[in-house]
Design a protein around this motif. Sequence first.
Motif, short mmCIF file in Angstrom:
data_model
loop_
_atom_site.label_atom_id
_atom_site.label_comp_id
_atom_site.label_asym_id
_atom_site.label_seq_id
_atom_site.Cartn_x
_atom_site.Cartn_y
_atom_site.Cartn_z
N SER A 181 -9.24 5.97 58.83
CA SER A 181 -9.76 6.00 60.20
C SER A 181 -8.77 6.74 61.09
CB SER A 181 -9.98 4.59 60.74
OG SER A 181 -10.95 3.90 59.96
N PRO A 182 -9.24 7.38 62.17
CA PRO A 182 -8.32 8.11 63.05
C PRO A 182 -7.22 7.23 63.63
CG PRO A 182 -10.60 8.70 63.50
CD PRO A 182 -10.64 7.55 62.55
N GLN A 183 -7.52 5.95 63.94
CA GLN A 183 -6.52 5.06 64.50
C GLN A 183 -6.86 3.63 64.09
OE1 GLN A 183 -6.79 5.50 68.72
NE2 GLN A 183 -8.64 4.28 68.91
N PRO A 184 -5.89 2.71 64.14
CA PRO A 184 -6.19 1.32 63.79
C PRO A 184 -7.23 0.73 64.73
CG PRO A 184 -3.81 1.70 63.90
CD PRO A 184 -4.48 2.91 64.47
N THR A 185 -8.22 0.08 64.18
CA THR A 185 -9.21 -0.59 65.01
C THR A 185 -8.71 -1.93 65.50
OG1 THR A 185 -10.94 0.52 63.74
CG2 THR A 185 -11.61 -1.37 65.06
N VAL A 186 -7.90 -2.62 64.66
CA VAL A 186 -7.38 -3.94 65.00
C VAL A 186 -5.86 -3.90 64.88
CG1 VAL A 186 -7.35 -6.38 64.40
CG2 VAL A 186 -9.47 -5.07 64.18
N ALA A 194 -2.10 -0.32 72.70
CA ALA A 194 -2.95 0.30 73.71
C ALA A 194 -4.12 1.05 73.10
CB ALA A 194 -2.11 1.24 74.59
N GLY A 195 -3.94 1.62 71.91
CA GLY A 195 -4.99 2.41 71.29
C GLY A 195 -5.95 1.62 70.43
N ALA A 196 -5.67 0.34 70.17
CA ALA A 196 -6.53 -0.46 69.30
C ALA A 196 -7.79 -0.89 70.05
CB ALA A 196 -5.77 -1.68 68.80
N GLY A 213 -11.35 -6.81 74.70
CA GLY A 213 -11.02 -6.66 73.29
C GLY A 213 -9.76 -7.39 72.91
N LEU A 214 -9.60 -8.63 73.40
CA LEU A 214 -8.34 -9.35 73.25
C LEU A 214 -8.57 -10.73 72.66
CD1 LEU A 214 -5.27 -9.46 73.91
CD2 LEU A 214 -5.91 -10.48 76.11
N LEU A 247 -16.36 -9.39 69.82
CA LEU A 247 -15.44 -8.55 70.58
C LEU A 247 -15.68 -7.06 70.37
CD1 LEU A 247 -12.12 -10.55 70.11
CD2 LEU A 247 -13.43 -10.29 72.23
N LEU A 248 -15.98 -6.67 69.12
CA LEU A 248 -16.13 -5.25 68.82
C LEU A 248 -17.57 -4.78 68.85
CD1 LEU A 248 -13.62 -4.70 65.88
CD2 LEU A 248 -13.32 -4.13 68.28
#
Length: 584
Positions: free
Chosen positions: A248-253, A309-311, A331-332, A443-444
């Motif tokens: 994936s481009p960045q961590p989702t979690v 910040a990016g998750a 998303g916390l 949340l997602l």
Amino acid sequence: MRGRLTLGLALLRTVGLGTLGLLLFNPTRSRPAGASAPPLVLLDASLSMRGTNGPWHAALDSARRLAGPGGGAIWRFGDAVTAFDTSPPAAGASRLAPALAAAGARGGPVVVVTDGAIDDTIDLPPDLRRRPRIVVLPRAPFFDAYVAAVDAPRRVSAADTIRLRVAYGIAGVRAAIAARTATLTVSSGGRRLTAHDVALPDSGSLTTELEFPAVRLPAGWSALEVRLEGAGDAEPRDDARRVAIDVSPQPTVVVLGAPPDWESRFFAKTIADVARVPVKVFIETEPGRWRDGATLAPVAGAAVVRAAAGARLLALLGDPRRLAAYRRRTGLIVWPLSAERAGDWYVDPPPASPLAGALAGIAWDSLPPAAALADLPADSGGVVLLTARLARRGSPRPLAVLHDSAGARQVTIAAAGLWRWGFRGGAPGEAYRAFVAAVTDWLLGTSALGAGRVEPLTTEAANGTPLLWRWTGRDVPRPLPIVLESLGGARGDTLRFDAQGQAVLRLPPDAYRWRLPDGKERGLVIVEEYSDEWRPAAVTVAPQAGESSVGRVAVAARDRWWLFALAIAAFAGEWAWRRRQGLP
């Protein structure tokens, strides 16, 4: 004369009554079965029979000869018992016990034709093991180097480093000129990603680690091949293993644990499993000192801030004061692992909430208690998801609360020790999975989770073994059409689920990109060329003549027709004799 007549009548009466009593009591005895019973030949159809030096053609000729022209049957056995055909062996295991059990129900002589490498020898009951005649056609010794296993992450982000733990080794007879070193290579789509020279052991297996940056792989699912090159062995089909990895481009979690705790470890593992998204874990072993949760390598605080910040979902587990700087509006997950109220806090069935339906069906009375419960501040805008009672008494206290204000969603969990649900497994383990999945889904969103009606239980399967699928939809399992695309073309099939919601799909070796034509579910599954059956294996059964080639059968008195004839003849003779003499 009269005395002789009386003696004769008494003899006939005695024979008739004795025979009649024998038929009434009907005693039985066993005797050898008739030699004319047709034999049943059990033919080993595992992959080892057509591997290097495999005796498949000799075994096929032997099975036909032993079955004979008298109507003897031939069954194939491997991972299952099937009818006879002359196609090459394709089973990925050599299990004899089911075949012997089925043959025992049939009766008659049983002959086993095999190469001797049986997987379940120790599981064979003594009576089944003694009964058959066993013909062993062993494989000639040969040298083989192999890759036994590859342990790899399933989902990573593009910024991660992929670490592979590879087990490799040798088996069989090593020639004097055989290589002492080889090269482990990792490739994808025909492109080599990394390589590492390794020393081959004298026998057995060794383990090493390979790593390379995930950015070398394209986004999405990729099939990695780990191959052992330059060993000079006789069997090339077990020199490589394949694994599927999703980038994936960045961590989702992102999970932050400060300090590290069992809760953060179990939560990260479970959320990666149920959400099927990349998960990055950072732990603060000391104030201000962060480490990677997987490798324990030091991580700069700025890198943790960027990742948080990016998750799309951020989970803060631990001391709220140490994690306060990372809080955000949406998303916390906030999980303060404090022990303000220690004790046995038993969870009650969920009250009405947006996630009550997702938690239905859990046996709440069977769950172990939480170890402690923190006091949550009063919040009129929160919705209580779960409550708990101390020792099942008193008024319930909030254990998990949902916050949804203007689209900003947060979840606060106040219990410590819920990881014991996942540790125990069984019903508590499924409850922990359902709880984490429900919170993450809320949340997602369902689309972010990649949720659907079906998912593969195994993304890789060895040659000759099936791929397993699990029904994940909320309705009743039903057959689903599936499309599988590989380099050899596209093919269609149908997933048929059993009562446990599982389906089995057997495919030839290849990498398959699958999708459901009537939905968004898709992914990658791999059937490897590798099989344990290709490797040299010890002979675990010895040739034997068997207990008896014909077995034994039980014969009762009423099974003998001549006893009925004897009783009828004795009573009829007595009656005729008495009538002739004018006696009543």
